[in-house]
Structure formats: C-alpha cells, structure tokens
Design a protein around this motif. Structure first.
Motif, PDB file in Angstrom:
ATOM      1  N   ALA A 241       1.048  -1.345  -0.173  1.00 10.96           N
ATOM      2  CA  ALA A 241       0.082   0.128   0.357  1.00 10.96           C
ATOM      3  C   ALA A 241       1.121   1.217  -0.528  1.00 10.96           C
ATOM      4  CB  ALA A 241      -0.972  -0.586   1.164  1.00 10.96           C
ATOM      5  N   ALA A 242       1.981   1.593   0.479  1.00 13.08           N
ATOM      6  CA  ALA A 242       3.189   2.548   0.963  1.00 13.08           C
ATOM      7  C   ALA A 242       3.711   2.685  -0.619  1.00 13.08           C
ATOM      8  CB  ALA A 242       3.923   2.304   1.584  1.00 13.08           C
ATOM      9  N   VAL A 243       3.479   1.356  -1.084  1.00 15.15           N
ATOM     10  CA  VAL A 243       4.536   1.131  -2.731  1.00 15.15           C
ATOM     11  C   VAL A 243       3.622   1.799  -4.044  1.00 15.15           C
ATOM     12  CG1 VAL A 243       6.061   0.432  -4.360  1.00 15.15           C
ATOM     13  CG2 VAL A 243       5.817  -0.371  -2.179  1.00 15.15           C
ATOM     14  N   VAL A 244       2.279   1.591  -3.069  1.00 14.86           N
ATOM     15  CA  VAL A 244       1.276   2.436  -4.638  1.00 14.86           C
ATOM     16  C   VAL A 244       1.112   4.316  -4.178  1.00 14.86           C
ATOM     17  CG1 VAL A 244      -0.629   2.313  -5.212  1.00 14.86           C
ATOM     18  CG2 VAL A 244      -0.071   0.657  -4.674  1.00 14.86           C
ATOM     19  N   LEU A 245       1.416   4.356  -3.038  1.00 14.88           N
ATOM     20  CA  LEU A 245       0.770   5.126  -2.355  1.00 14.88           C
ATOM     21  C   LEU A 245       1.586   6.446  -2.867  1.00 14.88           C
ATOM     22  CD1 LEU A 245      -1.333   7.122  -1.110  1.00 14.88           C
ATOM     23  CD2 LEU A 245       0.301   6.900   0.849  1.00 14.88           C
ATOM     24  N   LEU A 246       2.886   6.247  -2.222  1.00  8.34           N
ATOM     25  CA  LEU A 246       3.824   6.772  -2.721  1.00  8.34           C
ATOM     26  C   LEU A 246       4.153   6.759  -4.152  1.00  8.34           C
ATOM     27  CD1 LEU A 246       7.139   6.314   0.252  1.00  8.34           C
ATOM     28  CD2 LEU A 246       5.479   7.900  -0.524  1.00  8.34           C
ATOM     29  N   GLY A 247       3.867   5.434  -5.518  1.00 11.38           N
ATOM     30  CA  GLY A 247       4.237   5.872  -6.707  1.00 11.38           C
ATOM     31  C   GLY A 247       3.188   6.505  -6.971  1.00 11.38           C
ATOM     32  N   SER A 248       1.432   6.836  -6.790  1.00 14.30           N
ATOM     33  CA  SER A 248       0.869   7.271  -7.465  1.00 14.30           C
ATOM     34  C   SER A 248       1.112   8.762  -7.171  1.00 14.30           C
ATOM     35  CB  SER A 248      -0.580   6.919  -6.445  1.00 14.30           C
ATOM     36  OG  SER A 248      -0.927   5.302  -6.923  1.00 14.30           O
ATOM     37  N   PHE A 249       1.496   9.472  -6.012  1.00  7.63           N
ATOM     38  CA  PHE A 249       1.421  10.671  -5.564  1.00  7.63           C
ATOM     39  C   PHE A 249       3.108  10.864  -5.237  1.00  7.63           C
ATOM     40  CE2 PHE A 249      -2.971   9.561  -4.422  1.00  7.63           C
ATOM     41  CZ  PHE A 249      -3.534  10.250  -5.387  1.00  7.63           C
ATOM     42  N   PRO A 250       3.534  11.143  -6.440  1.00 12.97           N
ATOM     43  CA  PRO A 250       4.991  11.313  -6.081  1.00 12.97           C
ATOM     44  C   PRO A 250       5.512  12.456  -5.568  1.00 12.97           C
ATOM     45  CG  PRO A 250       4.582  11.981  -8.069  1.00 12.97           C
ATOM     46  CD  PRO A 250       3.354  11.160  -7.929  1.00 12.97           C
ATOM     47  N   ASP A 251       4.441  13.357  -5.016  1.00 13.63           N
ATOM     48  CA  ASP A 251       5.281  14.715  -4.602  1.00 13.63           C
ATOM     49  C   ASP A 251       4.916  14.433  -3.163  1.00 13.63           C
ATOM     50  OD1 ASP A 251       4.460  16.593  -6.555  1.00 13.63           O
ATOM     51  OD2 ASP A 251       2.129  17.226  -6.172  1.00 13.63           O
ATOM     52  N   LEU A 252       4.604  13.511  -2.501  1.00 13.21           N
ATOM     53  CA  LEU A 252       5.168  12.342  -1.084  1.00 13.21           C
ATOM     54  C   LEU A 252       6.565  12.111  -0.666  1.00 13.21           C
ATOM     55  CD1 LEU A 252       1.172  10.801  -0.654  1.00 13.21           C
ATOM     56  CD2 LEU A 252       2.136  13.306   0.565  1.00 13.21           C
ATOM     57  N   LEU A 253       6.642  12.590  -1.942  1.00  6.28           N
ATOM     58  CA  LEU A 253       7.998  11.917  -2.011  1.00  6.28           C
ATOM     59  C   LEU A 253       9.229  12.990  -1.370  1.00  6.28           C
ATOM     60  CD1 LEU A 253       8.902   9.361  -5.336  1.00  6.28           C
ATOM     61  CD2 LEU A 253       9.018   8.812  -2.882  1.00  6.28           C
ATOM     62  N   PRO A 254       9.800  12.562  -0.537  1.00  4.30           N
ATOM     63  CA  PRO A 254      10.981  13.389   0.486  1.00  4.30           C
ATOM     64  C   PRO A 254      11.851  14.309  -0.763  1.00  4.30           C
ATOM     65  CG  PRO A 254      10.957  11.946   1.389  1.00  4.30           C
ATOM     66  CD  PRO A 254      10.563  11.429   0.117  1.00  4.30           C
ATOM     67  N   GLU A 255      11.941  15.808  -0.907  1.00  2.60           N
ATOM     68  CA  GLU A 255      13.146  16.485  -1.668  1.00  2.60           C
ATOM     69  C   GLU A 255      13.934  17.050  -1.162  1.00  2.60           C
ATOM     70  OE1 GLU A 255      14.086  19.966  -4.445  1.00  2.60           O
ATOM     71  OE2 GLU A 255      12.935  20.409  -2.258  1.00  2.60           O
ATOM     72  N   PHE A 256      15.355  17.103  -1.778  1.00  2.00           N
ATOM     73  CA  PHE A 256      16.074  17.325  -1.094  1.00  2.00           C
ATOM     74  C   PHE A 256      17.208  18.438  -1.417  1.00  2.00           C
ATOM     75  CE2 PHE A 256      15.651  13.071  -0.179  1.00  2.00           C
ATOM     76  CZ  PHE A 256      15.883  13.194   1.548  1.00  2.00           C
ATOM     77  N   SER A 257      16.614  18.687  -2.940  1.00  2.00           N
ATOM     78  CA  SER A 257      17.130  20.132  -3.353  1.00  2.00           C
ATOM     79  C   SER A 257      17.628  21.291  -2.952  1.00  2.00           C
ATOM     80  CB  SER A 257      16.578  20.778  -4.562  1.00  2.00           C
ATOM     81  OG  SER A 257      15.353  21.444  -4.458  1.00  2.00           O
ATOM     82  N   GLY A 258      16.716  21.671  -1.545  1.00  2.32           N
ATOM     83  CA  GLY A 258      17.307  23.355  -0.830  1.00  2.32           C
ATOM     84  C   GLY A 258      18.328  22.586  -0.149  1.00  2.32           C
ATOM     85  N   LYS A 259      18.749  21.838  -0.043  1.00  3.52           N
ATOM     86  CA  LYS A 259      19.862  21.025   1.280  1.00  3.52           C
ATOM     87  C   LYS A 259      21.445  21.906   0.313  1.00  3.52           C
ATOM     88  CE  LYS A 259      17.013  18.409   3.375  1.00  3.52           C
ATOM     89  NZ  LYS A 259      16.688  19.130   5.255  1.00  3.52           N
ATOM     90  N   GLU A 260      21.637  22.166   1.813  1.00  3.40           N
ATOM     91  CA  GLU A 260      23.611  23.123   1.195  1.00  3.40           C
ATOM     92  C   GLU A 260      24.215  21.670   0.560  1.00  3.40           C
ATOM     93  OE1 GLU A 260      26.445  25.594   2.791  1.00  3.40           O
ATOM     94  OE2 GLU A 260      24.521  25.037   4.725  1.00  3.40           O
ATOM     95  N   GLY A 261      24.778  22.065  -0.547  1.00  2.00           N
ATOM     96  CA  GLY A 261      26.212  21.379  -0.692  1.00  2.00           C
ATOM     97  C   GLY A 261      25.157  20.287  -1.252  1.00  2.00           C
ATOM     98  N   PHE A 262      23.816  20.377  -2.126  1.00  2.00           N
ATOM     99  CA  PHE A 262      23.068  18.679  -2.855  1.00  2.00           C
ATOM    100  C   PHE A 262      23.528  18.825  -3.987  1.00  2.00           C
ATOM    101  CE2 PHE A 262      20.030  17.980  -6.131  1.00  2.00           C
ATOM    102  CZ  PHE A 262      20.370  17.467  -6.189  1.00  2.00           C
ATOM    103  N   THR A 263      23.528  17.073  -4.333  1.00  2.00           N
ATOM    104  CA  THR A 263      23.996  17.225  -5.182  1.00  2.00           C
ATOM    105  C   THR A 263      23.361  15.911  -5.760  1.00  2.00           C
ATOM    106  OG1 THR A 263      25.979  15.092  -4.453  1.00  2.00           O
ATOM    107  CG2 THR A 263      26.570  17.679  -5.377  1.00  2.00           C
TER     108      THR A 263
END
Length: 451
Positions: A241-263
């Motif tokens: 259920a978690a795989v389907v939920l996160l796969g259906s709503f990718p905005d729920l996945l963590p996002e790290f672009s704003g972190k300092e030193g991101f690569t």
C-alpha cells in the motif's frame, strides 16, 4: 558483418544460458559481455543496478513472508475459495492465482496453488488442462501488473524522467491483463474433450493403481497456522500500500534540492526528489525487518526460505543478460535506430512483437523490459504506448521450459496438461497467445483513453 556476428554471439549466449536455467542467463551474459569488450572493443553500459536491487528487496520481503508462515496462510485461503466453488474451477483457478501473484509480486506462490487447482478439477471431473493452463498464464500476466514485481520496477526505471509513474503503469496494466485473462478463460472454457470422453484418460482409468491414486488424498489436510502468519501478511500488505501510495503521488516523496551542498546521485534525481525505485527498496526491506521483529521469525529462516534462493538466481540472471544486451544496444544504437526507426514509426505494433520474441528467450519480464524498452523510447514510441504493450513481455510460455509450466504438467495426473509430440503444441500455447494478444490490445485501448 560485425553487427551480424555480434548478434549471433548475443543470441547464442542467451540460448545457452536459457538451457542452463537458474543463473545460466547471468553467467552466459557475462561471458558474452567479455567477448564484446575484448573482441569488439565495446564500452560496457551501466549495469542494471536498480532492477537487481529491487528484485533482491522484494524477494527478500516475500521470503520473510514465507518464513513467517504468511505464504501458507495465503495458500490456505486460496484453497478454501477454490474448494468452496469446485464447479467454477476453470474460472476461479486463474483469477485466484492472478490475485495472489499480483499481491506477492512473484509467480513462485503459484507452485502451492496449482496442486489445489488440479485436485479440485480432477475430483469434479473437469478437464484439468483448462484451469491449469490459464492459471499459469494468469500468474505470468499478474507479474506485469503487480506494483512490487521486478518487471514493473524495470519499466518504472526505464520511464523515469518521462513523467510516467507507477500509477500510470498500474492503471493500464492491471485492467488490461485482467481483461486478457478473462478472454483466455473464455477461450479454454470448453477446450478439449471432457474427461469422460477423453480416450487417454479412459485408457488410464483401466489401471486400478491409477484409479486408486486418482481417488486418493480425499481428506483435506489441516494447515497449522504459524504464530506470525497473519501479522506478516498485514505488514507485507501495508508495504505494498505504501509503494502504491508513494508511486501514485510522487509529491509525497522527500525532496532535497534546497539542502546545502546538494548533489544528485543514485537515490536522488537532478530535481532533488527521492526516486521511486530507491523508495521501493527501502520500503520492502523495512517490511522484511518488521516481519522479523513482530511476526515470530528470524533472519536465518528468511535466508533459508526457497524464495530467497530464487531471488538470488533472478538477480544474477538479470545482471548478466541485461548488461550484455544493453552494451550491445548502446554500441550499435545508431545502426539499430536507422534500421528500425522508420519501420517502428510506421508499424509501432512490431515493437510489441519484438518484446514478445525476446521474452521467449530471456524467460523474464524484467530482463526483457530493461533490455528492450529503452530502445522503444529512443525510437520515438511514447511512454503511454510502451505501458500499453507491456503485457507483450509475457512470451516465456512459448517454449515449454519455464518452471510454472512444468509444475502444472506434473500435478495433472490425468495427463490432459502436456507437452505435445512437436514440443510447441503444448497445453499453454494457445491460451498464452490469446491472453497476451487480448491484454496488449486492451492495454493499447486503455492507454489511449487514460494516459
């Protein structure tokens, strides 16, 4: 001339590896890869790490489910459903098998269901070939529709960056394969003679030992439920259920672009978003840990489960054969594109045929997907179209050497499920072709409407 020689080497390695079975495809793939590198100077492509790690993660979780008794619990439920409606075994056998493989993400669960289907059919004098041939076919189709199968993960990794996600794959793959399975069931509903009219069966019935064996095992074996069986099923279901939920709503996945030193890296894409294949690995291995902690099993039991060994074989097979195939494709990309580009553009359905033919040799939906789907994108086929023809990766019934086919034949004591005199005229050929064609046509229709 060089391309023809390379193609012969590629196909020879695949053919020999398929004959070896088990890890054969993987080790022969590595031999082919070394030949390509040293004899033809090919630069090796990137190995299929995502697919390999997802296979290991999902199969390890399924092995934990098996070790905790969850698989036995599911098989017990399947048996009760099938025995409650014995007259509908031709319908319920394939549908129950489809549902359980869809849930587990592996066709290995069908090995425990097939003998129940054969037993119910025989006891009710329904030709077992009908239910068994379609149950095996349904188990294959369910792999391309399961959210936690290696095949779906392979397609997801190929389509990453195109805007198509797990939700798009599932909303087409599940209904299209179900439609295909229903068409296949209708096709086999009255296929072949009834047992009371089958000359081979009637001849066997003249043997008292055969009759005694056929009528034996009437009593139902009582399954002792392991203490953690239900808990393991619940944990595994929550992981799916978690795989389907996160796969259906990718905005729920963590996002790290704003972190300092991101690569960006293996787990995080250039936009800073955690990639879904990596999330599947984390979720399924976490589910394994939770099953070990709360479902009365141990890590040692998990590694000793038969599914764990099967997962290791599948991983090595994908590793070698896909790495070899992708290296061949990358090295000859311009020639292949110039040769096939116009043909595929004019007749895109031919790419579905190519998927089917390759899957006949590779015996793996995941390997076929990872080896050929990137070429489809390069040739200009849309992600939606590739999702629609995804069921074409189920051609491994064609040559009757796949374990599920052989297991079904073994369990049919009446002899109706068999490999014919000419090998290819076996019980699974026509049901498999009909189901695959119906699934692909349904998938093409659904992708045009839904995507």
């Amino acid at each position: 001339m060089y391309l023809a020689t390379q193609l012969v080497i590629l196909l020879a390695c695949i053919f020999i590896g398929a004959r070896m079975s088990g890890i054969g495809l993987g080790v022969m793939g590595m031999i082919g890869l070394l030949i390509f590198i040293f004899a033809f100077g090919m630069k090796p492509s990137d190995p299929p790490l995502e697919v390999m790690l997802i296979i290991l993660s999902v199969v390890t979780s399924a092995a934990a489910l098996q070790a905790a008794g969850g698989m036995d619990y599911l098989v017990d439920i399947a048996g009760k459903i099938l025995r409650k409606h014995p007259g509908q075994i031709t319908l319920l056998g394939p549908l129950v098998t489809y549902a359980f493989v869809l849930f587990a993400g592996t066709a290995h669960i069908s090995y425990s269901i097939l003998p129940i289907i054969a037993e119910v059919a025989i006891k009710n004098r329904i030709r077992p070939e009908r239910a068994l041939s379609m149950s095996v076919t349904a188990s294959h189709m369910a792999i391309t529709a399961s959210p936690v199968s290696a095949a779906a993960a392979a397609l997801l990794s190929v389509l990453s960056g195109t805007g198509a996600g797990l939700a798009q794959i599932l909303m087409v793959a599940i209904p299209s394969t179900l439609i295909g399975v229903m068409v296949g069931i209708l096709f086999v509903w009255k296929r072949g003679k009834e047992l009371s009219e089958d000359p081979e069966f009637l001849e066997r019935m003249k043997d008292p030992a055969f009759v005694k064996n056929l009528e034996g095992n009437v009593e139902k074996t009582t399954t002792t439920l392991a203490p953690g069986a239900i808990k393991s099923v619940v944990i595994f279901a929550l992981a799916i259920a978690a795989v389907v939920l996160l796969g259906s709503f990718p905005d729920l996945l963590p996002e790290f672009s704003g972190k300092e030193g991101f690569t960006p890296g293996f787990a995080v894409n250039a936009a800073g978003r955690l990639q879904m294949p990596s999330m599947i690995m984390m979720i399924m291995l976490s589910a394994t840990g939770l099953i070990i902690l709360f479902a009365d099993t141990t890590a040692a039991k998990v590694t000793k489960a038969s599914l764990f060994a099967s997962g290791g074989q599948a991983t090595i097979a994908v590793f070698g054969v896909v790495w070899m195939s992708s290296t061949f494709m990358d090295h000859n990309f311009e020639v292949i594109k110039n040769t096939l580009g116009e043909v595929v553009a004019a007749y895109p359905w031919l790419f579905a045929v190519a998927l089917f033919l390759l899957s006949m040799l590779l015996y793996s939906q995941a390997s076929t997907t990872k080896a050929l789907m990137p070429l489809g994108l390069s040739l200009g086929l849309s992600p939606a179209y590739l999702i629609g023809i995804f069921p074409a990766c189920n051609g491994h019934f064609f040559i009757p050497g796949y374990p599920t086919l052989l297991t079904a034949i073994q369990f049919d004591r009446t002899g109706t499920t068999r490999i014919g005199k000419y090998v290819l005229n076996h019980s699974f050929m026509l049901p498999g072709i009909v189901t695959t064609i119906a699934s692909v046509l349904a998938g093409l229709l659904l992708q045009s409407v839904l995507l």
